[in-house]
Scaffold this active site. Structure first.
Site, mmCIF file in Angstrom:
data_model
loop_
_atom_site.group_PDB
_atom_site.id
_atom_site.type_symbol
_atom_site.label_atom_id
_atom_site.label_comp_id
_atom_site.label_asym_id
_atom_site.label_seq_id
_atom_site.Cartn_x
_atom_site.Cartn_y
_atom_site.Cartn_z
ATOM 1 N N ILE A 151 -2.005 0.256 -3.202
ATOM 2 C CA ILE A 151 -2.604 0.496 -4.794
ATOM 3 C C ILE A 151 -2.923 -0.628 -5.164
ATOM 4 C CG2 ILE A 151 -1.432 1.080 -7.015
ATOM 5 C CD1 ILE A 151 0.925 2.359 -5.539
ATOM 6 N N ARG A 152 -4.334 -0.597 -5.560
ATOM 7 C CA ARG A 152 -5.100 -2.021 -5.785
ATOM 8 C C ARG A 152 -4.709 -3.140 -4.946
ATOM 9 N NH1 ARG A 152 -4.949 -3.598 -11.234
ATOM 10 N NH2 ARG A 152 -6.812 -4.007 -11.277
ATOM 11 N N CYS B 28 2.470 -6.441 -1.963
ATOM 12 C CA CYS B 28 1.385 -6.332 -2.930
ATOM 13 C C CYS B 28 1.281 -7.428 -3.660
ATOM 14 C CB CYS B 28 1.640 -5.014 -3.659
ATOM 15 S SG CYS B 28 -0.229 -4.357 -4.117
ATOM 16 N N HIS C 201 2.901 -0.750 0.147
ATOM 17 C CA HIS C 201 4.248 -0.700 -0.310
ATOM 18 C C HIS C 201 5.119 0.172 0.366
ATOM 19 C CE1 HIS C 201 3.013 -1.868 -4.538
ATOM 20 N NE2 HIS C 201 1.676 -1.517 -4.171
ATOM 21 N N GLY D 228 3.103 -4.888 -8.570
ATOM 22 C CA GLY D 228 2.970 -4.911 -9.892
ATOM 23 C C GLY D 228 1.717 -5.453 -10.212
ATOM 24 N N GLU D 229 1.678 -6.243 -11.151
ATOM 25 C CA GLU D 229 0.569 -7.165 -11.701
ATOM 26 C C GLU D 229 1.139 -8.733 -11.477
ATOM 27 O OE1 GLU D 229 -1.912 -5.319 -11.998
ATOM 28 O OE2 GLU D 229 -3.314 -6.862 -11.871
ATOM 29 N N SER D 230 0.408 -9.247 -10.406
ATOM 30 C CA SER D 230 0.832 -10.607 -10.014
ATOM 31 C C SER D 230 0.554 -11.591 -11.204
ATOM 32 C CB SER D 230 -0.192 -11.306 -8.850
ATOM 33 O OG SER D 230 -1.510 -11.260 -9.078
ATOM 34 N N GLU E 39 8.011 0.401 0.266
ATOM 35 C CA GLU E 39 9.181 1.189 -0.621
ATOM 36 C C GLU E 39 8.833 2.466 -1.291
ATOM 37 O OE1 GLU E 39 7.156 -1.069 -1.495
ATOM 38 O OE2 GLU E 39 6.589 -0.873 -3.826
ATOM 39 N N ARG F 93 -7.472 -10.705 -4.155
ATOM 40 C CA ARG F 93 -7.081 -9.543 -5.075
ATOM 41 C C ARG F 93 -7.766 -8.363 -5.166
ATOM 42 N NH1 ARG F 93 -5.707 -11.206 -10.859
ATOM 43 N NH2 ARG F 93 -4.511 -9.398 -10.809
HETATM 44 N N1 GLN Z 1 -3.653 -5.520 -8.066
HETATM 45 C C1 GLN Z 1 -2.435 -6.253 -8.391
HETATM 46 C C2 GLN Z 1 -2.463 -7.672 -8.534
HETATM 47 O O1 GLN Z 1 -3.588 -8.159 -8.484
HETATM 48 C C3 GLN Z 1 -1.387 -5.774 -7.219
HETATM 49 C C4 GLN Z 1 -1.056 -4.377 -7.165
HETATM 50 C C5 GLN Z 1 0.031 -4.072 -6.498
HETATM 51 O O2 GLN Z 1 1.009 -4.673 -6.459
HETATM 52 N N2 GLN Z 1 0.098 -2.825 -6.393
HETATM 53 O O3 GLN Z 1 -1.373 -8.287 -9.001
#
Ligand code: GLN
Length: 189
Positions: A133-134, A79, A169, A47-49, A171, A106
């Protein structure tokens, strides 16, 4: 066995599906009261940390989860979860749980901000599908950390005792082996 899946933000439902396919029960950790349930392991999803870190503090769950990890409850971070577990973040002044002796970078792996897929070796399992993913990667690890996978010379999976982290990921792919690996960590505790 019952695994708590952190469900404040990000890709938590996909983890629940993987666990259910393995016949393992899980529940969502959405608020502090959920932490009073008994759990044998915790998954911190992608997700987004920054958002997850902020929500964990606002919802007053941060300290309790950190204490659980420190007391040995197995944790699996994917992630953003890898970032939350890292002792420090090379390109971010924030630190979250900081329970894993790793430095995370990151949004920095490979083709930078894009998503990509590869198949690569995971120690003890074999070749597994990896969806990024990113994604972050781990730029360095301390002594107690076992590197489990590298892609293009970058560490993308590691384990330190009860803590497992992947930059990708598992999952999101149709392969249960990494979740199974985590379930085995809990069983062998
Ligand atoms: N870019 C996200 C972050 O810095 C991590 C990306 C992800 O969890 N798919 O938190």
């Amino acid at each position: 066995m019952n695994i708590g899946v952190l469900a404040v933000q990000g890709a938590f439902i996909e983890h629940e599906k993987m666990l259910s396919e393995l016949g393992v029960s899980s529940f969502e950790i959405r608020q502090k009261a959920d932490l009073s349930k008994s759990f044998d392991g915790i998954i911190i999803p992608g997700g987004e940390s920054t958002v997850q870190g902020k929500l964990l503090k606002e919802l007053d769950m941060f300290d309790e989860i950190k204490t659980a990890i420190e007391s040995g409850v197995p944790v699996f971070g994917t992630c953003a979860g890898l970032i939350l577990l890292a002792k420090s973040i090379a390109n971010d002044k924030n630190t979250y749980f900081g329970t894993m002796d790793t430095v995370a970078v990151r949004n920095a792996y490979g083709r930078q901000l894009g998503s990509f897929h590869t198949d690569s070796e995971f120690k003890g399992i074999g070749t597994v599908p990896m969806t990024f993913i990113r994604a972050p990667y781990i730029s360095s690890v301390g002594e107690g950390v076992d590197v489990l996978a590298e892609v293009d010379g970058k560490i993308v999976a590691a384990r330190q005792g009860n803590q497992l982290a992947t930059a990708f990921h598992p999952e999101l792919d149709n392969d249960l082996r990494i979740h199974e690996y985590f379930v085995n960590m809990i069983n062998n505790r």
